[in-house]
Design a protein around this motif. Structure first.
Motif, short mmCIF file in Angstrom:
data_model
loop_
_atom_site.label_atom_id
_atom_site.label_comp_id
_atom_site.label_asym_id
_atom_site.label_seq_id
_atom_site.Cartn_x
_atom_site.Cartn_y
_atom_site.Cartn_z
N ALA A 101 0.83 -1.21 0.00
CA ALA A 101 0.00 0.00 0.00
C ALA A 101 0.86 1.26 0.00
CB ALA A 101 -0.92 -0.01 1.21
N GLY A 102 0.20 2.37 -0.27
CA GLY A 102 0.89 3.64 -0.33
C GLY A 102 1.28 4.23 1.01
N ASP A 103 0.60 3.84 2.08
CA ASP A 103 0.90 4.39 3.41
C ASP A 103 1.21 3.26 4.39
OD1 ASP A 103 1.18 5.96 5.65
OD2 ASP A 103 -0.89 6.70 5.66
N PRO A 104 2.42 2.68 4.32
CA PRO A 104 2.73 1.52 5.16
C PRO A 104 2.74 1.83 6.65
CG PRO A 104 4.70 2.28 4.02
CD PRO A 104 3.54 3.05 3.47
N ASP A 105 3.09 3.06 7.02
CA ASP A 105 3.11 3.41 8.44
C ASP A 105 1.73 3.27 9.09
OD1 ASP A 105 5.81 3.96 8.33
OD2 ASP A 105 5.57 6.14 8.36
N ALA A 106 0.71 3.77 8.40
CA ALA A 106 -0.65 3.71 8.94
C ALA A 106 -1.11 2.26 9.10
CB ALA A 106 -1.62 4.48 8.04
N LEU A 107 -0.81 1.43 8.12
CA LEU A 107 -1.21 0.03 8.19
C LEU A 107 -0.42 -0.71 9.28
CD1 LEU A 107 -1.57 -0.58 4.40
CD2 LEU A 107 -3.40 -0.76 6.09
N ALA A 108 0.87 -0.44 9.39
CA ALA A 108 1.68 -1.07 10.43
C ALA A 108 1.21 -0.63 11.82
CB ALA A 108 3.16 -0.73 10.23
N TYR A 109 0.86 0.64 11.93
CA TYR A 109 0.34 1.17 13.21
C TYR A 109 -0.99 0.49 13.55
CZ TYR A 109 -0.99 4.64 16.72
OH TYR A 109 -1.35 5.26 17.89
N GLY A 110 -1.87 0.38 12.54
CA GLY A 110 -3.16 -0.29 12.76
C GLY A 110 -2.98 -1.75 13.14
N ALA A 111 -2.05 -2.43 12.47
CA ALA A 111 -1.80 -3.84 12.79
C ALA A 111 -1.33 -4.00 14.23
CB ALA A 111 -0.76 -4.42 11.83
N ARG A 112 -0.47 -3.10 14.66
CA ARG A 112 0.07 -3.18 16.03
C ARG A 112 -1.06 -3.05 17.05
NH1 ARG A 112 3.13 0.33 19.93
NH2 ARG A 112 4.56 -1.12 20.96
N ARG A 119 7.54 -5.01 17.52
CA ARG A 119 7.28 -4.05 16.46
C ARG A 119 7.71 -2.63 16.83
NH1 ARG A 119 2.76 -5.76 12.84
NH2 ARG A 119 2.72 -8.00 13.12
N GLY A 120 7.55 -2.27 18.11
CA GLY A 120 7.88 -0.91 18.51
C GLY A 120 7.04 0.11 17.74
N THR A 121 7.60 1.30 17.54
CA THR A 121 6.90 2.34 16.79
C THR A 121 7.05 2.06 15.29
OG1 THR A 121 7.41 3.93 18.52
CG2 THR A 121 6.75 4.83 16.39
N PRO A 122 5.93 1.99 14.57
CA PRO A 122 6.01 1.67 13.15
C PRO A 122 6.85 2.68 12.36
CG PRO A 122 3.76 1.47 13.93
CD PRO A 122 4.55 2.10 15.04
N ASP A 123 7.66 2.14 11.46
CA ASP A 123 8.47 2.96 10.57
C ASP A 123 8.55 2.24 9.22
OD1 ASP A 123 10.13 4.93 9.55
OD2 ASP A 123 11.95 4.00 10.36
#
Length: 167
Positions: A49-60, A115-119
């Protein structure tokens, strides 16, 4: 000597585990299952996806919701487990189901921490851990289904079930 199968149909505490024939555990397990499946979907999507941070944050955070939901489901599930007579096949399957679910919950709790803070997209390590934990959860879910549908743990007896088919 055969254990009393009716014992495993009655709740240890109806107020805590749900009334006869309507346990709380099956409805509570939908929270961690849904959250963890969605977290893996978000993990995979973070790689395309175009915004991996948002998805990684949501997954966490879906993982965190799943862990909290698992603790609630485990509490009432453990009460159901206590009603199963020791030394029976149902008890052994229940103990395996309980142990696998505990391992899955610990794995997802570690996954949340790892995972920590998504980056960017979710790293491969946490992604693989989530997939392995979800596969293990599937095996445990199969065993939970066997407890309910094969052995009738916390399921009303057939004479009670027949009431639903009378005209």
């Amino acid at each position: 000597m055969t254990a009393d199968p009716g014992r495993a149909k009655r709740p240890v505490s109806a107020a805590l585990a749900g009334p006869y024939g309507h346990p709380f555990h099956p409805i509570l397990v939908t929270v961690p299952i849904g959250a963890w499946v969605a977290s893996v979907v978000f993990d995979l999507a973070s790689h395309v996806a175009g915004d991996p941070d948002a998805l990684a944050y949501g997954a966490r955070w879906l993982i965190a919701i799943g862990v909290l939901g698992a603790l609630a489901a485990a509490t009432v599930g453990f009460l159901d487990f206590l009603a199963i007579p020791a030394g029976t096949p149902a008890f052994r399957i229940g103990l395996t189901h309980l142990s696998l679910n505990l391992a899955v919950t610990v794995a997802f709790a570690l996954d949340f921490w790892w995972r920590g803070t998504p980056d960017g997209a979710v790293p491969i390590g946490p992604l693989v851990l989530s997939i392995v934990a979800l596969a293990t959860l599937s095996v445990s879910g199969y065993l939970g289904g066997k407890l309910a549908y094969r052995y009738g743990i916390r399921v009303a007896d057939e004479s009670t079930q027949a009431e639903g088919f009378r005209r």
